[in-house]
Scaffold this active site. Structure first.
Site, PDB file in Angstrom:
ATOM      1  N   CYS B  94      21.087  24.391  52.096  1.00 16.89           N
ATOM      2  CA  CYS B  94      21.755  24.518  53.404  1.00 16.89           C
ATOM      3  C   CYS B  94      23.225  24.953  53.262  1.00 16.89           C
ATOM      4  O   CYS B  94      23.490  26.079  52.878  1.00 16.89           O
ATOM      5  CB  CYS B  94      21.614  23.195  54.151  1.00 16.89           C
ATOM      6  SG  CYS B  94      21.858  23.312  55.913  1.00 16.89           S
ATOM      7  N   HIS B 203      15.579  20.539  53.558  1.00 18.32           N
ATOM      8  CA  HIS B 203      15.947  19.161  53.242  1.00 18.32           C
ATOM      9  C   HIS B 203      14.660  18.397  52.989  1.00 18.32           C
ATOM     10  O   HIS B 203      13.577  18.932  53.114  1.00 18.32           O
ATOM     11  CB  HIS B 203      16.706  18.530  54.411  1.00 18.32           C
ATOM     12  CG  HIS B 203      17.941  19.275  54.806  1.00 18.32           C
ATOM     13  ND1 HIS B 203      19.034  19.341  53.991  1.00 18.32           N
ATOM     14  CD2 HIS B 203      18.243  20.002  55.911  1.00 18.32           C
ATOM     15  CE1 HIS B 203      19.974  20.070  54.598  1.00 18.32           C
ATOM     16  NE2 HIS B 203      19.516  20.488  55.751  1.00 18.32           N
TER      17      HIS B 203
END
Lengths: 455, 254
Positions: B94, B203
């Site tokens: 990310c 994630h």
């Protein structure tokens, strides 16, 4: 006569009746209907409360604080409506109110206060609409990032919200949380009341998770003189000078169940009904509201010492010869602190994790990797998993460095969980459900004859 | 095996929003179960980065990204660039993924400069892309796993970003999106791979439910360090794969 409101309430009440007849859950549906027909319904209904509305929000501690407070109010002979049994979105609050008002929106009996715990995002709309007498913000930790995006997003919105409220609204803030403290900037001092922990409890804070390791105002690093847990502590910004303010109410010593509280130049020792360091904050929060409502310190103290926790908030219940310790697990800081609290109980432990991923739980379960399980490292013996994401939780604990390889049991339903429990000798069992899993557990236990206590 | 591998966790305090630190734990435990020794170093703002065998860089809040960008540009970028060219494995998630790219253009048109190690650019989009992701790994990585009678080439995770990332032609995606948005919600790509660097929006923590990816990185870390080939010992990964398969099931992809 407010025809729109009457229509809205009538519709809400019919939905409620229908739900009761068909014995379906869904506490929010009647409120949603009412809100859709009259978007000012909440404001109109709550304007009938004699002493105004109190709003409580923040990541952790809302329910316990509200419950401590209503306990103190009851003790003083005040009447109130609270959303303790309902959801903490606007529609959930309206649903609760519907039961207690007539068709014109007037309370059926005299109501002094509305005590509403609000979801962090829902707070904004609710507060803007009803202009509360008092608003209390407990803390801001990462929670349900899938819904809110980022912690900073909420803080910014709250900052604007507080400035949009009338000057009469009292703002009570947890001074130990720099994100919460920063909300008071440029506010008239008289509007703000700070509570916090005023001594060094020498707690080890080795967790790297912190949502405000940098100053929320200027981004420079925060220097901590004392750390309590996560980013709570006594801090000062190295650049802009944002620091923990003077505390209006503070805990100045903690010794087992005794907490010493300082207020207006006096200190009192009180016996806490709740375990865990984080519950000191909940006690301080309830005290702060009570004192701001001009209730006597001694009176608040008396009522709090008799307090019983809410369902699933560290409540211990007896069920089929087992002692169930149930504690809602909803975000990393909350669960880490609860785990730390139970590690003080001696002996090997049976733990049950009920991890769900519905919207009310947070659809992203990544947060479990930010939980620190170190404190029960050599205490876990059997771990039982259920909920919609049992394998995710199992993996988290597989990699948690637990000693002596605890036994993992994966169950398809609660029935299986309790069957397995029956074969375990240890009496005390620790259950950690997420929000919707807690609701399922409540229903499950109720169906099996356990009805005591909860509302 | 007495080999010690050094793992550096980049900006663990500043970039730690979405449970990504689990990746460090999974890498460490899986390496230790094979008999490696793992030493974990951290390098946050104003702290030097030391040469390591593996680097991990996770996601954080937007506010923190500009602080990290300022800290990263300069000597730290030079070091990481050299390490990347020397085939050191890195896992970037990310915000960490975006920051090793060329830049992140924010909603108010400011450019947060990245390290420029990956030929990718990220532009803030109007909506947050949130939800489960499943991707089919790029075959160039040669990662697949035989589970029962099924060959698994998928990666599962959870994305939560508003930045839309676009890859240059000379950089390959980590995989093709089967479910979710991926890099930008437009071209069906997810993540990027360059030499031994893997970037992704996943994630989860990503490595926990994707042990094949974890082992790929451990293997690369060892091979680059020693110059020798290695086959990692098999572990009992039934729980890992159960978790992986349950996400495929959830997405009706089994």
């Amino acid at each position: 006569m407010d025809i729109r409101l009457i229509t809205a309430i009538a519709a809400g009440k019919s939905v409620k009746l229908a739900l009761t007849v068909f014995q379906s859950g869904g506490t929010a549906a009647p409120g949603l209907i009412t809100e859709t027909i009259d978007k000012n319904a909440l404001k109109k209904i709550s304007s009938g409360f004699k002493q105004g509305v109190i709003l409580i929000s923040g990541t952790n501690g809302k329910t316990t604080t509200a419950r401590l407070l209503t306990n103190a109010l009851t003790n003083q002979g005040y009447t109130f409506l609270a959303n303790s049994a309902g959801s903490n979105l606007k529609r959930g609050i309206i649903s609760v109110l519907l039961e207690q008002v007539n068709l014109t929106g007037r309370p059926r009996r005299k109501i002094d206060f509305g005590i509403f715990e609000c979801d962090e995002m829902a707070l904004i709309e609710i507060a803007k609409e009803i202009k509360p007498r008092l608003i209390l913000l407990t803390n801001l930790f990462r929670d349900q990032l899938d819904r809110y995006g980022e912690v900073e997003t909420i803080r910014k919105k709250w900052f604007e919200l507080i400035r949009s409220l009338p000057n009469e609204t009292k703002v009570i803030l947890n001074a130990d949380d720099p994100g919460i403290r920063s909300l008071a900037d440029y506010l008239n001092e008289k509007r703000v009341f700070f509570y916090g922990i005023g001594f060094n409890p020498n707690r080890q804070n080795d967790s790297i998770i912190s949502d405000f390791s940098r100053c929320p105002n200027c981004g420079a690093s925060l220097y901590y003189q004392t750390e309590f847990f996560s980013h709570l502590g006594d801090y000062v910004c190295s650049k802009c000078g944002l620091a923990r303010p003077k505390l209006d109410l503070s805990a100045v010593a903690i010794e087992n169940e005794k907490i010493e509280i300082a207020y207006c130049g006096r200190t009192e020792k009180i016996t806490t009904p709740l375990k865990g360091f984080y519950n000191v904050y909940n006690l301080l929060a309830a005290f702060s509201i009570g004192l701001n409502l001009k209730i006597d310190f001694d009176q608040i103290q008396k009522s709090l010492e008799k307090f019983k926790p809410a369902f699933g908030r560290q409540e211990i219940i007896k069920f089929n010869s087992k002692e169930l310790f149930i504690s809602l697990a909803k975000n990393p800081v909350g669960l880490t602190e609860t785990i730390k609290t139970i590690s003080a109980d001696p002996g090997k432990k049976t733990l049950i994790f009920l991890l769900n991923d519905k919207i009310a739980d947070g659809v992203d379960v990544s947060w479990i990797w930010d939980v620190d399980f170190n404190s029960i490292k050599n205490q876990a013996e059997t771990i039982i998993f259920n909920g919609r994401r049992p394998y995710d939780m199992g993996l988290r604990l597989k990699y948690a460095d637990l000693e002596n390889r605890p036994r993992f049991i994966f169950c398809r339903n609660l029935n299986e969980v309790f069957k397995n429990l029956a074969e375990i000798k240890i009496e005390r069992v620790y259950i950690f459900p997420t929000y919707t899993a807690l609701m399922d557990l409540k229903k499950f236990l109720a169906r099996r004859g356990y009805k005591k206590f909860w509302t | 095996m007495d080999q010690e591998l050094i793992l550096t966790h980049l900006y663990p305090k500043t970039m730690n929003t979405y449970g990504d630190q689990g990746n460090v734990l999974v890498f460490k435990k899986r390496a230790e179960w094979r008999g490696f020794k793992i030493k974990i170093l951290t390098a946050d703002l104003d702290e030097p980065i030391k040469k390591s065998d593996f680097y991990f860089f996770g996601g954080g809040q937007d506010q923190e990204q500009s602080l990290v960008s300022k800290d990263l540009i300069g000597l730290k970028t030079e070091l990481l660039k050299a390490e990347a060219e020397n085939f050191k494995p890195m896992l970037l998630i990310c915000g960490g993924y975006q920051l090793l790219g060329e830049y992140y253009q924010t909603a108010d048109n400011k450019k947060i400069v990245g390290a420029g190690i990956l030929a990718i650019r990220t532009i803030a989009g109007p909506k947050r892309m949130i939800g489960d992701i499943v991707l089919n790994l790029n075959p160039v990585l040669g990662i697949s796993e035989q589970i029962n009678d099924k060959k698994i080439t998928t990666v599962v995770g959870f994305e939560n970003h508003s930045g839309k990332t676009y890859l240059d032609k000379n950089i390959k995606p980590l995989g093709q999106i089967v479910k979710g948005y991926g890099n930008n919600g437009e071209d069906k790509t997810e993540g990027a791979c360059y030499k031994n660097i893997i970037g992704s929006y996943g994630h989860g923590s990503l490595l926990a439910k994707n042990p094949h990816l974890a082992d790929y990185l451990i293997k690369k870390a060892f091979e680059v360090k020693t110059g020798e080939k290695i086959e990692l010992e098999n572990l009992d990964d039934s729980l890992e794969w159960q978790a992986h398969l349950s996400r495929l099931n959830y997405s009706n992809l089994k």
